[in-house]
Scaffold this active site. Structure first.
Site, mmCIF file in Angstrom:
data_model
loop_
_atom_site.group_PDB
_atom_site.id
_atom_site.type_symbol
_atom_site.label_atom_id
_atom_site.label_comp_id
_atom_site.label_asym_id
_atom_site.label_seq_id
_atom_site.Cartn_x
_atom_site.Cartn_y
_atom_site.Cartn_z
ATOM 1 N N GLU A 142 -10.157 6.890 14.990
ATOM 2 C CA GLU A 142 -9.890 7.294 16.362
ATOM 3 C C GLU A 142 -8.375 7.397 16.493
ATOM 4 O O GLU A 142 -7.678 6.392 16.627
ATOM 5 C CB GLU A 142 -10.437 6.263 17.362
ATOM 6 C CG GLU A 142 -10.192 6.694 18.786
ATOM 7 C CD GLU A 142 -10.017 5.544 19.751
ATOM 8 O OE1 GLU A 142 -10.025 5.815 20.956
ATOM 9 O OE2 GLU A 142 -9.827 4.394 19.314
ATOM 10 N N HIS B 181 -2.490 2.444 16.329
ATOM 11 C CA HIS B 181 -1.745 1.346 16.968
ATOM 12 C C HIS B 181 -1.696 0.083 16.116
ATOM 13 O O HIS B 181 -1.462 -1.003 16.643
ATOM 14 C CB HIS B 181 -2.393 0.981 18.309
ATOM 15 C CG HIS B 181 -2.389 2.079 19.308
ATOM 16 N ND1 HIS B 181 -1.253 2.499 19.941
ATOM 17 C CD2 HIS B 181 -3.391 2.854 19.775
ATOM 18 C CE1 HIS B 181 -1.552 3.481 20.775
ATOM 19 N NE2 HIS B 181 -2.845 3.719 20.685
ATOM 20 N N ASP C 34 -3.635 -8.332 19.999
ATOM 21 C CA ASP C 34 -3.414 -7.580 18.761
ATOM 22 C C ASP C 34 -3.247 -8.522 17.575
ATOM 23 O O ASP C 34 -2.567 -9.549 17.668
ATOM 24 C CB ASP C 34 -2.144 -6.732 18.874
ATOM 25 C CG ASP C 34 -2.357 -5.441 19.636
ATOM 26 O OD1 ASP C 34 -3.116 -5.454 20.626
ATOM 27 O OD2 ASP C 34 -1.754 -4.432 19.241
ATOM 28 N N ASP D 287 -11.361 1.987 15.137
ATOM 29 C CA ASP D 287 -10.914 2.077 16.524
ATOM 30 C C ASP D 287 -9.396 1.920 16.626
ATOM 31 O O ASP D 287 -8.798 1.123 15.902
ATOM 32 C CB ASP D 287 -11.605 0.959 17.321
ATOM 33 C CG ASP D 287 -11.296 1.016 18.792
ATOM 34 O OD1 ASP D 287 -11.713 1.994 19.441
ATOM 35 O OD2 ASP D 287 -10.634 0.096 19.300
ATOM 36 N N ASN E 94 -7.278 -3.412 14.929
ATOM 37 C CA ASN E 94 -6.071 -3.613 15.723
ATOM 38 C C ASN E 94 -6.068 -4.932 16.478
ATOM 39 O O ASN E 94 -5.025 -5.555 16.644
ATOM 40 C CB ASN E 94 -5.914 -2.452 16.723
ATOM 41 C CG ASN E 94 -4.678 -2.580 17.567
ATOM 42 O OD1 ASN E 94 -3.571 -2.472 17.068
ATOM 43 N ND2 ASN E 94 -4.851 -2.833 18.860
#
Length: 199
Positions: free
Chosen positions: A149, A112, A77, A108, A18
């Protein structure tokens, strides 16, 4: 890794797709608007809408622009719509699997990866990106394992398993288990398990 494999232990390493550190050379290069790596991150002339994680800001000033960092101004990001970034992350993952010999990745913040407007999680674009990423991993090492995650409801987390990831952490069930142990009441645990069993 070799010593672990000799003992029948498989090695899974943490990998963040991410974002990277604001101290990473890629981001330092991207601070220059003329850099070829500029589009490796998400930039805007003004702070966009939507807040960051944990009540913080998502847009952070750097020079005359703002970059998107959902978690922190120290974690910009990646722009996973940029093919060069995706290619670099594919290559990096392949190197870990082939050159280092690891057996998979704990991914991780995987819900997102690609935001759409103010929707910061579980977007169709994130799911599509992960399907392609899985194809690359399995094509490199057929038994490579991924665990994501996905800090979300059991229903949302389960949508990542199958053609995107091998496993996800089941945080809702885990939280219910801990609360049941602490309270001595299994009602919440049984309700959480019933939700998982239906998926």
């Amino acid at each position: 890794v070799s010593a672990a494999h000799e003992r029948g232990i498989r090695v899974v390493v943490d990998l963040t797709l991410n974002h990277c550190s604001s101290a990473h050379p890629w981001f330092k290069e991207a601070l220059d608007p003329a850099s070829p790596r500029r589009n490796w991150f998400v930039w805007s002339d003004q702070a966009g809408g939507g807040g960051g994680a944990y009540g913080g800001k998502a847009w952070h000033k750097a020079g005359g622009s703002y970059f998107y960092g959902l978690f922190s101004n120290r974690m910009p990001d990646f722009n996973l719509r940029e093919p060069a970034v995706t290619q670099e992350l594919h290559d990096l993952s392949r190197r870990w699997l082939t050159d280092v010999g690891v057996d998979g990745f704990r991914l991780d913040a995987v819900r997102h990866l690609i935001e759409v407007g103010n929707q910061q999680e579980n977007t169709p674009e994130t799911h599509a990106w992960l399907k392609d990423y899985r194809r690359v991993l399995k094509g490199t090492k057929a038994d490579a394992m991924t665990v994501g995650e996905v800090w979300d409801s059991s229903e949302n987390a389960s949508k990542y398993v199958g053609d995107e990831l091998d496993l996800v952490f089941e945080f809702a069930l885990s939280d219910a288990l801990l609360k049941s142990v602490q309270s001595g009441d299994a009602t919440g645990l049984m309700a959480a398990w019933a939700k998982v069993a239906k998926l």
